[in-house]
Design a protein around this motif. Sequence first.
Motif, PDB file in Angstrom:
ATOM      1  N   GLY A  57       0.419  -1.249  -0.098  1.00 51.45           N
ATOM      2  CA  GLY A  57       0.235   0.284  -0.014  1.00 51.45           C
ATOM      3  C   GLY A  57       0.682   1.507   0.042  1.00 51.45           C
ATOM      4  O   GLY A  57       2.045   1.097  -0.039  1.00 51.45           O
ATOM      5  N   ASP A  58       0.280   2.365  -0.322  1.00 55.04           N
ATOM      6  CA  ASP A  58       0.972   3.951  -0.536  1.00 55.04           C
ATOM      7  C   ASP A  58       0.411   4.473   0.656  1.00 55.04           C
ATOM      8  O   ASP A  58      -1.253   4.412   0.980  1.00 55.04           O
ATOM      9  CB  ASP A  58       0.321   3.905  -1.636  1.00 55.04           C
ATOM     10  CG  ASP A  58       1.051   5.674  -2.141  1.00 55.04           C
ATOM     11  OD1 ASP A  58       1.741   6.342  -1.309  1.00 55.04           O
ATOM     12  OD2 ASP A  58       1.575   5.950  -3.269  1.00 55.04           O
ATOM     13  N   SER A  59       1.461   4.903   1.670  1.00 56.84           N
ATOM     14  CA  SER A  59       1.495   5.980   2.172  1.00 56.84           C
ATOM     15  C   SER A  59       0.708   6.896   2.389  1.00 56.84           C
ATOM     16  O   SER A  59      -0.719   7.458   3.360  1.00 56.84           O
ATOM     17  CB  SER A  59       2.484   5.921   3.646  1.00 56.84           C
ATOM     18  OG  SER A  59       2.890   6.928   2.393  1.00 56.84           O
ATOM     19  N   SER A  60       0.090   7.543   1.740  1.00 60.32           N
ATOM     20  CA  SER A  60      -0.715   8.924   0.983  1.00 60.32           C
ATOM     21  C   SER A  60      -2.026   7.902   0.669  1.00 60.32           C
ATOM     22  O   SER A  60      -2.850   8.923   0.009  1.00 60.32           O
ATOM     23  CB  SER A  60       0.030   9.235  -0.129  1.00 60.32           C
ATOM     24  OG  SER A  60       0.193   8.801  -1.185  1.00 60.32           O
ATOM     25  N   ILE A  61      -2.360   6.966  -0.120  1.00 60.92           N
ATOM     26  CA  ILE A  61      -3.380   6.363   0.153  1.00 60.92           C
ATOM     27  C   ILE A  61      -3.464   5.271   1.152  1.00 60.92           C
ATOM     28  O   ILE A  61      -3.855   3.668   1.417  1.00 60.92           O
ATOM     29  CB  ILE A  61      -3.770   5.620  -1.032  1.00 60.92           C
ATOM     30  CG1 ILE A  61      -3.087   6.349  -2.185  1.00 60.92           C
ATOM     31  CG2 ILE A  61      -5.004   5.526  -1.404  1.00 60.92           C
ATOM     32  CD1 ILE A  61      -3.189   5.445  -3.789  1.00 60.92           C
ATOM     33  N   SER A  62      -4.901   6.153   2.750  1.00 60.62           N
ATOM     34  CA  SER A  62      -4.702   5.242   3.531  1.00 60.62           C
ATOM     35  C   SER A  62      -5.840   5.925   4.427  1.00 60.62           C
ATOM     36  O   SER A  62      -5.779   6.886   3.807  1.00 60.62           O
ATOM     37  CB  SER A  62      -3.252   5.394   4.982  1.00 60.62           C
ATOM     38  OG  SER A  62      -3.131   6.480   5.050  1.00 60.62           O
ATOM     39  N   LEU A  63      -6.584   5.076   5.133  1.00 60.60           N
ATOM     40  CA  LEU A  63      -7.407   5.293   6.041  1.00 60.60           C
ATOM     41  C   LEU A  63      -7.100   4.637   7.095  1.00 60.60           C
ATOM     42  O   LEU A  63      -6.480   3.419   7.701  1.00 60.60           O
ATOM     43  CB  LEU A  63      -8.769   4.674   5.284  1.00 60.60           C
ATOM     44  CG  LEU A  63      -9.268   3.454   5.261  1.00 60.60           C
ATOM     45  CD1 LEU A  63     -10.093   3.275   6.642  1.00 60.60           C
ATOM     46  CD2 LEU A  63     -10.526   3.636   4.045  1.00 60.60           C
ATOM     47  N   MET A  64      -8.140   5.194   8.155  1.00 57.06           N
ATOM     48  CA  MET A  64      -8.389   4.806   9.728  1.00 57.06           C
ATOM     49  C   MET A  64      -9.476   4.213   9.862  1.00 57.06           C
ATOM     50  O   MET A  64     -10.778   3.980   9.193  1.00 57.06           O
ATOM     51  CB  MET A  64      -8.186   5.801  10.747  1.00 57.06           C
ATOM     52  CG  MET A  64      -6.904   6.469  10.741  1.00 57.06           C
ATOM     53  SD  MET A  64      -6.371   5.700  12.220  1.00 57.06           S
ATOM     54  CE  MET A  64      -6.341   5.107  13.466  1.00 57.06           C
ATOM     55  N   HIS A  65      -9.102   2.809  10.205  1.00 57.64           N
ATOM     56  CA  HIS A  65     -10.322   1.899  10.757  1.00 57.64           C
ATOM     57  C   HIS A  65     -10.216   0.358  11.753  1.00 57.64           C
ATOM     58  O   HIS A  65      -9.272   0.320  11.425  1.00 57.64           O
ATOM     59  CB  HIS A  65     -10.784   0.848   8.659  1.00 57.64           C
ATOM     60  CG  HIS A  65     -11.815   0.333   9.073  1.00 57.64           C
ATOM     61  ND1 HIS A  65     -12.888   0.665   8.821  1.00 57.64           N
ATOM     62  CD2 HIS A  65     -11.746  -1.490   9.734  1.00 57.64           C
ATOM     63  CE1 HIS A  65     -14.126  -0.437   9.372  1.00 57.64           C
ATOM     64  NE2 HIS A  65     -12.987  -2.052   9.561  1.00 57.64           N
ATOM     65  N   ASP A  66     -10.591   0.278  12.409  1.00 59.45           N
ATOM     66  CA  ASP A  66     -11.061  -0.358  13.349  1.00 59.45           C
ATOM     67  C   ASP A  66      -9.712   0.024  14.421  1.00 59.45           C
ATOM     68  O   ASP A  66      -9.079  -0.388  14.783  1.00 59.45           O
ATOM     69  CB  ASP A  66     -10.873  -1.912  13.249  1.00 59.45           C
ATOM     70  CG  ASP A  66     -12.324  -1.849  12.766  1.00 59.45           C
ATOM     71  OD1 ASP A  66     -13.329  -1.261  13.107  1.00 59.45           O
ATOM     72  OD2 ASP A  66     -12.362  -3.137  12.601  1.00 59.45           O
ATOM     73  N   GLY A  67      -9.401   1.658  13.993  1.00 59.45           N
ATOM     74  CA  GLY A  67      -7.676   2.187  15.414  1.00 59.45           C
ATOM     75  C   GLY A  67      -6.761   1.201  14.817  1.00 59.45           C
ATOM     76  O   GLY A  67      -5.930   2.095  15.852  1.00 59.45           O
ATOM     77  N   VAL A  68      -6.658   1.105  13.127  1.00 58.89           N
ATOM     78  CA  VAL A  68      -5.293   1.099  12.812  1.00 58.89           C
ATOM     79  C   VAL A  68      -5.407   1.682  11.486  1.00 58.89           C
ATOM     80  O   VAL A  68      -6.364   1.717  10.785  1.00 58.89           O
ATOM     81  CB  VAL A  68      -4.557  -0.479  12.422  1.00 58.89           C
ATOM     82  CG1 VAL A  68      -5.525  -1.228  14.164  1.00 58.89           C
ATOM     83  CG2 VAL A  68      -5.725  -1.272  11.431  1.00 58.89           C
ATOM     84  N   THR A  69      -4.481   1.710  11.156  1.00 59.72           N
ATOM     85  CA  THR A  69      -4.001   2.672   9.416  1.00 59.72           C
ATOM     86  C   THR A  69      -4.166   1.503   8.515  1.00 59.72           C
ATOM     87  O   THR A  69      -2.959   0.212   8.725  1.00 59.72           O
ATOM     88  CB  THR A  69      -2.582   2.974   9.275  1.00 59.72           C
ATOM     89  OG1 THR A  69      -3.229   4.457  10.091  1.00 59.72           O
ATOM     90  CG2 THR A  69      -2.502   4.036   7.732  1.00 59.72           C
ATOM     91  N   TRP A  70      -4.194   1.511   7.375  1.00 58.46           N
ATOM     92  CA  TRP A  70      -4.804   0.471   6.254  1.00 58.46           C
ATOM     93  C   TRP A  70      -4.234   1.188   5.129  1.00 58.46           C
ATOM     94  O   TRP A  70      -4.893   2.326   4.844  1.00 58.46           O
ATOM     95  CB  TRP A  70      -5.759  -0.257   5.992  1.00 58.46           C
ATOM     96  CG  TRP A  70      -6.783  -0.712   7.067  1.00 58.46           C
ATOM     97  CD1 TRP A  70      -7.501  -0.161   8.127  1.00 58.46           C
ATOM     98  CD2 TRP A  70      -6.875  -2.037   7.246  1.00 58.46           C
ATOM     99  NE1 TRP A  70      -7.178  -0.962   8.904  1.00 58.46           N
ATOM    100  CE2 TRP A  70      -7.859  -2.426   8.762  1.00 58.46           C
ATOM    101  CE3 TRP A  70      -6.501  -3.235   6.393  1.00 58.46           C
ATOM    102  CZ2 TRP A  70      -7.677  -3.468   9.176  1.00 58.46           C
ATOM    103  CZ3 TRP A  70      -6.560  -4.511   6.861  1.00 58.46           C
ATOM    104  CH2 TRP A  70      -7.468  -4.309   8.112  1.00 58.46           C
ATOM    105  N   ARG A  71      -3.013   1.178   4.616  1.00 59.54           N
ATOM    106  CA  ARG A  71      -2.861   0.957   3.185  1.00 59.54           C
ATOM    107  C   ARG A  71      -3.636   0.540   2.282  1.00 59.54           C
ATOM    108  O   ARG A  71      -3.176  -0.838   1.801  1.00 59.54           O
ATOM    109  CB  ARG A  71      -1.137   1.664   3.220  1.00 59.54           C
ATOM    110  CG  ARG A  71      -0.701   1.826   4.271  1.00 59.54           C
ATOM    111  CD  ARG A  71       0.721   2.727   4.340  1.00 59.54           C
ATOM    112  NE  ARG A  71       1.637   2.882   5.065  1.00 59.54           N
ATOM    113  CZ  ARG A  71       2.326   3.243   5.197  1.00 59.54           C
ATOM    114  NH1 ARG A  71       3.227   2.118   4.950  1.00 59.54           N
ATOM    115  NH2 ARG A  71       2.788   4.014   6.736  1.00 59.54           N
ATOM    116  N   PHE A  72      -3.830   1.225   0.706  1.00 59.34           N
ATOM    117  CA  PHE A  72      -3.748   0.501  -0.254  1.00 59.34           C
ATOM    118  C   PHE A  72      -3.102   0.767  -1.590  1.00 59.34           C
ATOM    119  O   PHE A  72      -2.262   1.934  -1.130  1.00 59.34           O
ATOM    120  CB  PHE A  72      -5.250   1.290  -0.432  1.00 59.34           C
ATOM    121  CG  PHE A  72      -6.022   0.717   0.358  1.00 59.34           C
ATOM    122  CD1 PHE A  72      -7.065  -0.114   0.484  1.00 59.34           C
ATOM    123  CD2 PHE A  72      -6.423   1.482   1.503  1.00 59.34           C
ATOM    124  CE1 PHE A  72      -7.415  -0.827   1.936  1.00 59.34           C
ATOM    125  CE2 PHE A  72      -6.885   1.480   2.708  1.00 59.34           C
ATOM    126  CZ  PHE A  72      -7.918   0.191   3.135  1.00 59.34           C
TER     127      PHE A  72
END
Length: 154
Positions: A57-72
């Motif tokens: 995943g790219d750190s600039s394409i991420s979101l917080m979900h369930d308290g952690v960062t997800w990268r895409f």
Amino acid sequence: MKTIRFAYACILVLFVATGVFAQQKETPLPAIFSPGGIALRGYDPVSFFTEGKPARGDSSISLMHDGVTWRFASVRNKESFQANPAAYMPQYGGYCAFGMSRGYKAPTEADAWTLVDGKLYFNYNTKVRESWNKDQKTYIDKADQNWPAVKRTK
């Protein structure tokens, strides 16, 4: 006198070290495998479904979900995840499915993954995955039973 001071210092260090280790044992692992607060070590969960392989995943394409960062790996994958996180979330929070069948959380590697009935499973490594693949259904059934109790524990 120096010997006595040294002995007291050693005992003090032992008590402090024991307290630190005891505290570490009691700290539960998060429900989602997320070293450094990054889910799946930064791999894009959607890519396993859409590309049939792990993608960073790219750190600039991420979101917080369930308290952690997800990268895409792409904006499209991020949008797919946002629209239906449950469809892409790894089973057992991304911890090892084989370990979960035995009642504990174990870290995983991105290349030790499997899709079963539209669900994403990870294993500790590819060697463990070989064992898990021999009787997936049984291991999944056991892991499903264990996960609710293990989810919030170490």
